[in-house]
Design an enzyme around this catalytic site. Structure first.
Site, PDB file in Angstrom:
ATOM      1  N   CYS A  98      11.033 -20.354 -13.586  1.00  0.00           N
ATOM      2  CA  CYS A  98      12.229 -19.807 -12.921  1.00  0.00           C
ATOM      3  C   CYS A  98      13.499 -20.265 -13.637  1.00  0.00           C
ATOM      4  O   CYS A  98      14.001 -21.359 -13.393  1.00  0.00           O
ATOM      5  CB  CYS A  98      12.255 -20.240 -11.452  1.00  0.00           C
ATOM      6  SG  CYS A  98      13.685 -19.629 -10.538  1.00  0.00           S
TER       7      CYS A  98
ATOM      8  N   CYS B 247      16.475 -20.996 -11.386  1.00  0.00           N
ATOM      9  CA  CYS B 247      16.433 -22.303 -10.725  1.00  0.00           C
ATOM     10  C   CYS B 247      16.748 -23.435 -11.704  1.00  0.00           C
ATOM     11  O   CYS B 247      17.528 -24.335 -11.395  1.00  0.00           O
ATOM     12  CB  CYS B 247      15.035 -22.581 -10.158  1.00  0.00           C
ATOM     13  SG  CYS B 247      14.368 -21.311  -9.090  1.00  0.00           S
ATOM     14  N   ASP B 248      16.106 -23.400 -12.869  1.00  0.00           N
ATOM     15  CA  ASP B 248      16.046 -24.597 -13.709  1.00  0.00           C
ATOM     16  C   ASP B 248      16.861 -24.523 -14.997  1.00  0.00           C
ATOM     17  O   ASP B 248      16.953 -25.514 -15.721  1.00  0.00           O
ATOM     18  CB  ASP B 248      14.580 -24.890 -14.089  1.00  0.00           C
ATOM     19  CG  ASP B 248      13.698 -25.059 -12.860  1.00  0.00           C
ATOM     20  OD1 ASP B 248      14.239 -25.426 -11.807  1.00  0.00           O
ATOM     21  OD2 ASP B 248      12.493 -24.812 -12.950  1.00  0.00           O
TER      22      ASP B 248
END
Lengths: 309, 102
Positions: free
Chosen positions: A134, A137-138
């Protein structure tokens, strides 16, 4: 404790949310069950540019929330539970969850899909230590670093382009010499100086020391090997459908997808499927929404034509 | 919570603390939130729950090696004892908590 509904929808992605909208407007007592990720796959996507009526694009989260708001406005209920099984109970269908059973007349399975793992050494060991699925997200953790992106589809390029906001270089590692991704994403990726393509190449293992340090690559045409030093690797090699809870009840194809007809009916009366989870899905937001509408109309027809006790 | 309160609320806490490293655009984080919220009541008095926004507190994320969100880290007496990466189902989370709380 048991709860009773006309219709239970499993999954809060585009297919489930659109089914919920149609079903609640048809005045079916409807509940949508989701583990908490309203929007489904699109909630993991940075920007959605291929959904009609949004010329400026929209974020996946935004679209998911709006779809949920719209269905809720017409009476759809939502419960955040984990679905564990689906059973037949005479004419009724029983959905087993982490929070008790739901009894209903019809079920729409719109449980979607999850990212597929690559299955190479180091992938599990470094999960959360540089291996990610992701970018949204990261991505920020890889500021000013070099990363690898594995895959050649829309997700790989879209997320790879997102990563270029943070990283100094994103190497896209693809096993063939051409991409499956849409042409417009290819054009953008080729024009982006931070993106570099490593063609005909597979990732054989991920190595590091507490966190990811390098990728072992092999060219499938020349068998030449190389080591690429990276701070992280993002894996986008397709998806697999969330149908484990259906095994033994519904016929699934080799990929685990549910077989349906053009009305989104499965082989079991009163059970419908929609979106990524069904066989031959185009796996697009707009087609998932279309499936959801079809499934809800079919479910409504089935419920009204069946004699209930 | 920020760096200052982390010291007091997590590292110097009398009871064990589960810290949720999360971020606002992270969909799996929301999935995990649902599971955590359903468990909070069950662990009252035995375990404290805390959240760290990794974008607002990058130093804490780096210090504890967080490279992916959501990441849960279980602290006892100021020491990280266990770590869970990614959104796990409520049952799995409960099992891990019960194991480490013994």
């Amino acid at each position: 404790m048991e709860k009773t509904y006309d219709l239970v929808i499993i999954g809060g992605g585009a297919a489930g949310l659109t089914a919920g909208l149609y079903a609640s407007r048809a005045r079916l007592k409807t509940v949508l069950l989701d583990k908490g990720m309203i929007g489904g796959q699109i909630a993991l996507t940075d920007r959605v540019e291929n959904y009609p009526a949004f010329p400026e694009g929209a974020t996946g989260v935004e679209l998911g929330m709006k779809m949920h708001e719209q269905a809720t406005k017409f009476g759809m209920e939502t419960e955040f539970v984990e679905v564990e099984g689906l059973e037949l109970d005479g004419k009724y269908r029983r959905v087993k969850t982490s929070d008790g059973d739901f009894i209903c007349k019809a079920v729409i399975v719109a449980s979607g899909s999850e990212h597929r793992r690559l299955g190479v050494p180091g992938e599990d060991e470094f999960a959360g230590k540089g291996v990610s699925y992701c970018a949204v997200c990261d991505g920020a953790f890889f500021n000013n670093q070099i990363v690898g992106v594995v895959g050649g589809g829309d997700s790989a390029l879209d997320e790879g382009l997102f990563l270029t906001k943070f990283v100094t270089k994103a190497f896209v590692i693809h096993r063939r010499d051409q991409l499956r991704a849409s042409k417009i994403l290819q054009e953008r990726a080729f024009a982006n100086p931070k993106m570099e393509f490593v063609w005909d190449t597979v990732l054989e293992s991920i190595v590091g020391d507490g966190e990811v340090k390098a990728l072992n690559l092999r060219n499938v045409k020349t068998n030449e090997r190389r080591i690429l030093d990276v701070g992280g690797v993002f894996i986008y090699v397709g998806i697999h459908p969330n149908t484990d809870f259906l095994k033994g009840l519904l016929p699934l194809d080799n990929g685990g997808h549910i077989q349906v007809n053009l009305q989104m009916e499965t082989e079991v009366a009163g059970i419908f499927a929609a979106g990524d989870v069904r066989q031959h899905s185009a796996r697009q937001l707009v087609s998932a929404a279309g499936d959801g509408a079809t499934a809800a109309l079919s479910a409504e027809g089935y419920i009204s034509e069946t004699t209930w006790d | 919570m920020g760096d200052g309160s982390f010291d007091e609320k997590v590292l110097k806490a009398q009871t064990p603390v589960l810290v949720d490293f999360w971020g606002p655009d992270c969909a799996p984080c929301r999935v995990l939130d649902v599971a955590i919220n359903q468990l909070v009541g069950e662990y009252e008095g035995k375990l404290t729950f805390a959240r760290v926004n990794v974008y607002e507190n990058p130093r804490l994320a780096i210090e504890y090696g967080v490279r992916s969100i959501p990441t849960l880290i279980f602290f006892r007496d100021g020491n990280p004892m266990d770590q869970i990466v990614g959104a796990v189902p409520k049952k799995v989370l409960k099992k891990r908590l019960d194991a480490v709380l013994v």
